[in-house]
Design an enzyme around this catalytic site. Structure first.
Site, PDB file in Angstrom:
ATOM      1  N   GLU A 125       0.851  -1.193   0.000  1.00  0.00           N
ATOM      2  CA  GLU A 125       0.000   0.000   0.000  1.00  0.00           C
ATOM      3  C   GLU A 125       0.888   1.244   0.000  1.00  0.00           C
ATOM      4  O   GLU A 125       1.836   1.308   0.772  1.00  0.00           O
ATOM      5  CB  GLU A 125      -0.904   0.041   1.232  1.00  0.00           C
ATOM      6  CG  GLU A 125      -1.934   1.155   1.104  1.00  0.00           C
ATOM      7  CD  GLU A 125      -2.887   1.243   2.306  1.00  0.00           C
ATOM      8  OE1 GLU A 125      -2.800   0.429   3.221  1.00  0.00           O
ATOM      9  OE2 GLU A 125      -3.699   2.162   2.305  1.00  0.00           O
ATOM     10  N   MET A 266       0.721  -2.665   8.689  1.00  0.00           N
ATOM     11  CA  MET A 266      -0.020  -2.832   7.441  1.00  0.00           C
ATOM     12  C   MET A 266      -0.955  -4.038   7.511  1.00  0.00           C
ATOM     13  O   MET A 266      -0.549  -5.124   7.918  1.00  0.00           O
ATOM     14  CB  MET A 266       0.992  -2.968   6.293  1.00  0.00           C
ATOM     15  CG  MET A 266       0.368  -3.180   4.940  1.00  0.00           C
ATOM     16  SD  MET A 266      -0.648  -1.747   4.456  1.00  0.00           S
ATOM     17  CE  MET A 266      -1.885  -2.577   3.457  1.00  0.00           C
ATOM     18  N   HIS A 300      -6.408  -1.797  15.229  1.00  0.00           N
ATOM     19  CA  HIS A 300      -6.651  -1.074  13.972  1.00  0.00           C
ATOM     20  C   HIS A 300      -6.425  -1.993  12.767  1.00  0.00           C
ATOM     21  O   HIS A 300      -7.286  -2.107  11.890  1.00  0.00           O
ATOM     22  CB  HIS A 300      -5.728   0.146  13.918  1.00  0.00           C
ATOM     23  CG  HIS A 300      -5.854   0.966  12.679  1.00  0.00           C
ATOM     24  ND1 HIS A 300      -6.574   2.136  12.638  1.00  0.00           N
ATOM     25  CD2 HIS A 300      -5.357   0.799  11.438  1.00  0.00           C
ATOM     26  CE1 HIS A 300      -6.513   2.638  11.425  1.00  0.00           C
ATOM     27  NE2 HIS A 300      -5.775   1.852  10.667  1.00  0.00           N
ATOM     28  N   GLU A 301      -5.270  -2.631  12.727  1.00  0.00           N
ATOM     29  CA  GLU A 301      -4.971  -3.480  11.562  1.00  0.00           C
ATOM     30  C   GLU A 301      -5.937  -4.653  11.502  1.00  0.00           C
ATOM     31  O   GLU A 301      -6.373  -5.059  10.432  1.00  0.00           O
ATOM     32  CB  GLU A 301      -3.523  -3.967  11.579  1.00  0.00           C
ATOM     33  CG  GLU A 301      -2.464  -2.864  11.685  1.00  0.00           C
ATOM     34  CD  GLU A 301      -2.638  -1.704  10.721  1.00  0.00           C
ATOM     35  OE1 GLU A 301      -3.222  -1.898   9.650  1.00  0.00           O
ATOM     36  OE2 GLU A 301      -2.203  -0.573  11.069  1.00  0.00           O
ATOM     37  N   GLU A 323      -9.703   4.288   6.280  1.00  0.00           N
ATOM     38  CA  GLU A 323      -8.871   4.768   7.385  1.00  0.00           C
ATOM     39  C   GLU A 323      -9.672   5.528   8.451  1.00  0.00           C
ATOM     40  O   GLU A 323      -9.508   5.297   9.636  1.00  0.00           O
ATOM     41  CB  GLU A 323      -7.707   5.611   6.858  1.00  0.00           C
ATOM     42  CG  GLU A 323      -6.704   4.817   6.001  1.00  0.00           C
ATOM     43  CD  GLU A 323      -6.151   3.570   6.683  1.00  0.00           C
ATOM     44  OE1 GLU A 323      -6.297   3.423   7.914  1.00  0.00           O
ATOM     45  OE2 GLU A 323      -5.585   2.717   5.965  1.00  0.00           O
TER      46      GLU A 323
HETATM   47  N1  B3K Z   1      -2.975   1.085   5.663  1.00  0.00           N
HETATM   48  C1  B3K Z   1      -1.672   1.260   6.244  1.00  0.00           C
HETATM   49  C2  B3K Z   1      -1.021   2.532   5.833  1.00  0.00           C
HETATM   50  C3  B3K Z   1      -0.273   2.430   4.576  1.00  0.00           C
HETATM   51  C4  B3K Z   1       0.547   3.668   4.345  1.00  0.00           C
HETATM   52  C5  B3K Z   1       1.194   3.636   2.999  1.00  0.00           C
HETATM   53  N2  B3K Z   1       1.972   4.837   2.758  1.00  0.00           N
HETATM   54  C6  B3K Z   1      -1.716   1.208   7.735  1.00  0.00           C
HETATM   55  C7  B3K Z   1      -2.992   1.571   8.345  1.00  0.00           C
HETATM   56  O1  B3K Z   1      -3.472   2.679   8.265  1.00  0.00           O
HETATM   57  O2  B3K Z   1      -3.592   0.722   8.912  1.00  0.00           O
HETATM   58 ZN    ZN Z   2      -5.418   1.960   8.719  1.00  0.00          ZN
END
Ligand code: B3K
Ligand code: ZN
Length: 867
Positions: A125, A266, A300-301, A323
Site C-alpha cells: 500500500e 499494514m 486497527h490493523e 482509514e
Molecule cells: N494502511 C496502512 C497505511 C499504509 C501507508 C502507505 N503509505 C496502515 C494503516 O493505516 O492501517
Molecule cells: Zn489503517
C-alpha cells in the site's frame, strides 16, 4: 525506456472503471537477495471498450518475458516505459504470463519487496505492488491470489503469504510453499515474508465456533515480547464480534514484526506486517505509551479485515473510507478497554496537535482530496483523524443503535467490493430514510470550521438565548465554503460549577444535543434559574474551533466541576493557554483549581495526569499570531515554574503517595498511576534545580520499568548538565543492543529544549548507531527534533531548519515516502514571526530547487511554499 513522469496530478474527476479485470493471479517467487525472479500468471477479462489496450503498471522492474495465451510476445507487441507496460491488442479473455527480475536488497524505499534484517518482506500500500511485477495496480482490481515462493532452506525456514498454506515441499537446498487466499483482494493487500523468525502461537474461537490459529512472528528470542500484542489481538477479535458483529474469515491470522518499516503497520490480508516498535513490549523495554499504541494498532490493523479488506476503496481518493472508519473503530475499542473520558481527551489532543495545523496551513486538503501527485503524501492526520471524527459525528447524531444498523448495512451491501464514501453515507440513508448528502461536505471541504456561540441571559424571563453560527475559512484551492452539519452537545452549570437544569423542547434536562445544519441558528432554553456557565461542545462533539466569549470565571467553574470530563480538561487547557500567552498571566488561581482537581478522590489517576500536563509549545503556537517560539518557550517555562512553586508541597506529597509498583502490569489503572506520578515529577523538577536533580536521579535509578526510566531521563533532560549526561551514558551502556530502546535514547536527546541540542543532534547523526536507512532510527532524531523540540528547531540562527532540510534531502535519495513526511515541519512558516518565516521559506526554496527531488518531496515542499 523513457520517463514520462513530468508531475501530472491524478484527479478524482478523471476516475474511470478499469478496462480489464484480473480474476486470478498466480505469483511465483524465486527469492534471491539481488536477483529475485517473479513470474505472474493472470486470467484477464475485458470489461471496458473493445479496442482498449491493456496497460499494466510497473516500476524498477527488469522485464524478462511476456506470454499471451502461451505464445511469447516480442518487444514489437508491447511498449515499456519507466512506469507502464502496454499491450495494444489483446483478446477479451486471455492468460497473460509475465516474468521480471527485481533486486530486494537494493530496495531502500521499503516499498515493494525488500530486505529487513536478512529477511524478505513486502509493503504494497498504496502503490508498491508495481515494484514487484507489472499489474493494474489500483484498488478496484480485485483478484484471487495463489502464491508460490521458493528460497534456500538455510536462513529462510519460514515462507509466508496471504491466506491458507496449501502445499510445501523441498527442492534440493531450497524449499517452497504455496499459499492460496480465497478472498479476492486488491494488490495493495498482497504480502510475502521469508526468513528466520520465532513464533508465538495461540488460538481464537469465533462467534460461530470456528477455531482461528493466531501466529505472531518476531526476531529470534523475542516471542515473549509479543505476548501483549497477542492479548490485544484476541481482545480485538472479540470486540469486533460484540461491537460490530464482524467475525474473522480465514482459519489463520498472522502478524510479522520487522525493524525496517516506513510507518506503523499494514493490514495485508491474513498477514499483517508491523513495525517492531508497535508490536514488541515488555516492562523493561516498552513504556506505557508503547503498550497503549500496540493495543490500538493491533486492533486497527485487525479491524481493517472488514473495514478495508472485505470492503475496500474504489480509488485512493476514498482512502478515508477505510482509514477514518478504522481509526474510529480503534478509538472506540481503546475507549472500551481504557476508559472513554481519558481516551477522548487523548484523541482530541492528537487531532489538534496534528490535524488542526494541517487544516490551517498550505498543506490543507479535504478528507477526500480532489487531486494528488503521490498518494503516499495523503496518509495524513486529516484523512485518518478528521475522517474518524466524521464517523463519530454520524454516530452521535443517529445514536448507537441506528449506527450499528447502518454499519451492518454497509458491510453487507458492499462486501467484496471496492466502495466509495457515497456508498458509506447511503447506508445511513437506507436505515433512517433521511438525507445524508449534507455530510459529504465534511469530506470534500478542507479547513476547520469555527463554531461561534453568542450567549444572552434574561433574568426576568429566566430565558437563555444561544446564537450559533459557523464559518469555515478559505484554504488553498477552496475559497468559498458552505455550512457543514455540526452536532453541538451542550449543558449548563451554575457559577459554582454544579449542573443547572433548563427546559428545552419541553423537557427538563441539564444537557442536550443540537444539530447545526445551516450558517446560523438560535437555541432557546427556558427556566434557567440563574445566569449560567455554558458548557458547549461537550465530549468535543465536532472537530471545530469554538468561539464563545465568556469571563475567565466561567472557565474556572468548568475547570472545577464540569461533569463532562472532556470539557473539564478543555477548560483547564484553554485557561492555561490564555495565561501563558499573557505576559502578565499569573498561575495563582490556576494552581488552586489544579490543587482541587488533584485532591478529588472521585477522579482517576489517568485523568489527573492529563489535567496536570500543561499545553505543549506546539499547542500554544496555534493560539498565537505571529508565532514567536522563544516567547512561547520562555513563558511556558515561567508559568510552569510558578505553578510548580505554588503546588510544591501538594505535588510532592502526591508524588510520594503514588506507590511505585512492585509487580508491573500494563493495565489502564496501573498505567494511569504511573502517568500521574510522572506528570508530577515533570512539574516538581521545574521548581529548584538542586532538589530537582536528586529527585530526578532517584526516580531514574530506582525505576523498575521503561515508563519510569524514560520519565526520569526526561526530567533530567530538563535540568540538563552532568547528571543528565551520566544517565544518558548509563542508559546507552544498558541498552546498546536493544534497537527499540536505543531509538528512545536518541529521541530524548533530540527533543531536549536546551540550546546545546543544536550541536548534539549533529553529534547524534555521526554516532555509530545512527542509520538513516532505518526509518525508526532516523525519525528518532529528525522527527523528534523537528516535531517535538520547537524551542531549538526554531532557533533564530536558522541552524535547526538547515539541519532538517539536509536530513530530508539525504533521505529523499533512497526513501522519498519517509523523507516527505518531514516537510510538514515547515508547513506553517507564514504564521511565524521574522526571522523564522523568512528562514523557513529560504529552506523550502532550497529543497524545491534541488536536482533529482522525488515526486513526494516535490509535491509537499511545492505546496508548502505556494500555500
Ligand atoms: N494502511 C496502512 C497505511 C499504509 C501507508 C502507505 N503509505 C496502515 C494503516 O493505516 O492501517
Ligand atoms: Zn489503517
Amino acid at each position: 525506456m523513457y520517463r514520462t513522469d513530468i508531475a501530472r496530478p491524478i484527479r478524482l474527476t478523471d476516475y474511470r472503471a478499469p478496462d480489464f479485470h484480473i480474476t486470478d493471479t498466480r505469483l511465483d517467487f524465486d527469492l534471491h537477495p539481488t536477483q529475485t525472479q517473479v513470474k505472474a500468471t493472470y486470467s484477464v477479462e475485458r470489461r471496458g471498450a473493445e479496442d482498449a489496450p491493456l496497460v499494466l503498471l510497473g516500476e524498477r522492474l527488469t522485464l524478462k518475458t511476456v506470454r499471451l495465451d502461451g505464445a511469447d510476445l516480442t518487444p514489437a507487441d508491447y511498449q515499456v516505459t519507466a512506469e507502464t507496460l502496454t499491450i495494444k491488442s489483446v483478446p477479451d479473455r486471455f492468460k497473460l504470463e509475465i516474468a521480471v527480475e527485481i533486486n530486494p536488497q537494493d530496495n531502500k524505499t521499503l516499498e515493494g519487496l525488500y530486505m529487513s534484517s536478512g529477511r524478505y518482506c513486502t509493503q504494497c500500500e498504496a502503490e508498491g505492488f508495481r515494484k514487484i511485477v507489472y499489474f493494474p495496480d489500483r484498488p478496484d482490481v480485485l483478484s484471487k491470489y495463489t502464491v508460490r515462493m521458493r528460497a534456500p532452506k538455510a536462513g529462510f525456514p519460514r515462507l509466508l503469504s496471504n491466506g491458507n498454506l496449501i502445499e510445501t515441499g523441498e527442492d534440493g537446498d531450497a524449499h517452497y510453499a504455496v499459499w492460496e487466499d480465497p478472498f479476492p483482494k486488491p494488490a495493495y493487500l498482497f504480502a510475502l515474508v521469508a526468513g528466520e523468525l520465532d513464533v508465538l502461537e495461540d488460538r481464537f474461537t469465533t462467534m460461530s465456533g470456528r477455531t482461528v490459529e493466531l501466529k505472531i512472528f518476531v526476531d529470534t528470542g523475542m516471542s515473549a515480547r509479543a505476548e501483549y500484542a497477542m492479548d490485544a489481538l484476541k481482545r480485538s477479535m472479540r470486540w469486533d464480534e460484540d461491537a460490530y458483529g464482524r467475525e474473522y474469515d480465514l482459519d489463520l491470522f498472522m502478524i510479522v514484526a520487522v525493524r525496517d518499516f516506513n510507518f506503523g503497520a499494514m493490514e495485508n490480508k491474513g498477514l499483517n506486517i508491523f513495525n517492531a516498535s508497535l508490536l514488541l513490549a515488555d516492562p523493561e523495554t516498552a513504556t506505557d505509551l508503547d503498550y497503549e499504541r500496540i493495543e490500538s494498532v493491533v486492533a486497527h490493523e485487525y479491524f481493517h479485515n472488514w473495514s478495508g479488506n472485505r470492503v475496500t476503496c474504489r480509488d485512493w481518493f476514498q482512502l478515508c473510507l477505510k482509514e477514518g472508519l478504522t481509526v474510529f473503530r480503534d478509538q472506540s475499542f481503546s475507549g472500551d478497554q481504557r476508559g472513554h473520558a481519558v481516551q477522548r481527551i487523548k484523541d482530541v489532543k492528537m487531532l489538534r496537535a496534528r490535524q488542526f495545523p494541517e487544516d490551517a496551513g498550505p498543506l490543507a486538503h479535504p478528507v477526500r482530496p480532489a487531486s494528488y501527485l503521490k498518494i503516499d503524501n495523503f496518509y495524513t492526520a486529516t484523512i485518518y483523524e478528521k475522517g474518524a471524527e466524521i464517523v463519530g459525528m454520524l454516530k452521535t447524531v443517529v445514536g448507537p443503535d441506528v449506527y450499528r444498523r447502518a454499519l451492518d448495512h454497509y458491510f453487507e451491501t458492499n462486501d467484496g467490493t471496492a466502495a466509495t464514501l457515497e456508498d458509506f453515507l447511503t447506508s445511513f440513508e437506507a436505515v433512517t430514510g433521511e438525507d445524508f448528502a449534507p455530510w459529504l461536505k465534511w469530506y470534500v471541504q478542507a479547513g476547520t470550521p469555527t463554531l461561534g456561540i453568542g450567549v444572552t441571559y434574561d433574568a426576568a424571563s429566566k430565558r437563555l438565548t444561544l446564537n450559533l453560527s459557523q464559518q469555515t475559512p478559505p484554504t488553498p484551492t477552496q475559497a468559498h465554503k458552505s455550512p457543514v452539519p455540526i452536532p453541538v452537545r451542550l449543558g449548563l452549570l451554575t457559577q459554582d460549577g454544579a449542573p443547572l437544569s433548563f427546559v428545552h423542547d419541553g423537557a427538563t434536562v441539564t444537557d442536550t444535543l443540537f444539530l447545526l445544519t445551516g450558517e446560523r441558528a438560535q437555541l432557546i432554553f427556558e427556566d434557567v434559574a440563574e445566569a449560567p456557565v455554558v458548557s458547549a461542545l461537550r465530549g468535543f462533539s465536532a472537530p471545530v474551533k469554538l468561539r464563545l466569549d465568556e469571563p475567565e470565571a466561567h472557565r474556572f467553574a468548568r475547570f472545577r466541576g464540569d461533569p463532562d470530563p472532556f470539557n473539564r480538561w478543555e477548560a483547564a487547557q484553554s485557561l492555561a493557554k490564555a495565561l501563558i500567552l499573557d505576559p502578565q498571566g499569573s498561575a495563582a488561581d490556576y494552581a488552586e483549581a489544579l490543587r482541587a482537581t488533584l485532591s478529588d478522590a472521585t477522579l482517576d489517576a489517568a485523568f489527573k495526569a492529563l489535567m496536570t500536563a500543561l499545553p505543549t509549545e506546539m499547542d500554544l503556537a496555534q493560539s498565537l499570531t505571529p508565532v514567536d517560539p522563544a516567547f512561547i518557550h520562555a513563558r511556558r517555562k515561567a508559568f510552569k515554574t510558578e505553578l510548580a512553586a505554588a503546588l510544591k508541597t501538594d505535588a510532592q506529597a502526591l508524588y510520594d503517595a503514588v506507590p511505585a509498583e512492585v509487580q508491573f502490569s500494563p493495565d489502564a489503572a496501573s498505567a494511569g498511576r504511573r502517568a500521574l506520578r510522572n506528570a508530577l515529577l515533570d512539574l516538581i523538577v521545574s521548581v529548584d534545580p538542586n532538589t530537582a536533580t536528586t529527585l530526578a536521579e532517584t526516580h531514574y535509578r530506582s525505576a523498575t520499568n521503561m515508563t519510569d526510566m524514560i520519565a526520569g531521563l526526561n526530567a533530567l533532560s530538563q535540568i540538563h548538565g552532568e547528571p543528565y549526561q551520566r544517565a544518558l551514558d548509563h542508559f546507552y551502556e544498558r541498552y546498546k543492543f536493544e534497537p527499540l530502546v536505543l531509538d528512545k535514547w536518541f529521541a530524548v536527546q533530540a527533543a531536549c529544549a536546551h540550546p546545546e541540542t543544536l550541536e548534539r543532534v549533529r553529534r547524534l547523526i555521526a554516532h555509530p548507531d545512527f542509520d538513516r536507512k532505518v526509518p525508526n532510527r532516523w525519525r528518532s532524531v529528525a522527527q523528534a527534533f523537528a516535531a517535538n523540540n520547537p524551542a531549538v528547531f526554531h532557533d533564530i540562527s536558522g541552524e535547526g531548519y538547515a539541519f532538517i532540510a539536509d536530513e530530508i534531502l539525504s533521505v529523499d535519495r533512497f526513501n522519498p515516502m519517509t523523507a516527505a513526511r518531514l516537510i510538514e515541519a515547515f508547513g506553517g512558516f507564514k504564521r511565524y514571526a521574522e526571522p523564522h518565516a523568512g528562514l523557513m521559506k529560504a529552506v523550502l526554496e532550497r529543497i524545491v530547487a534541488t536536482d533529482g527531488l522525488s515526486k513526494n518531496v516535490a509535491e509537499l515542499a511545492g505546496k508548502a511554499l505556494a500555500g
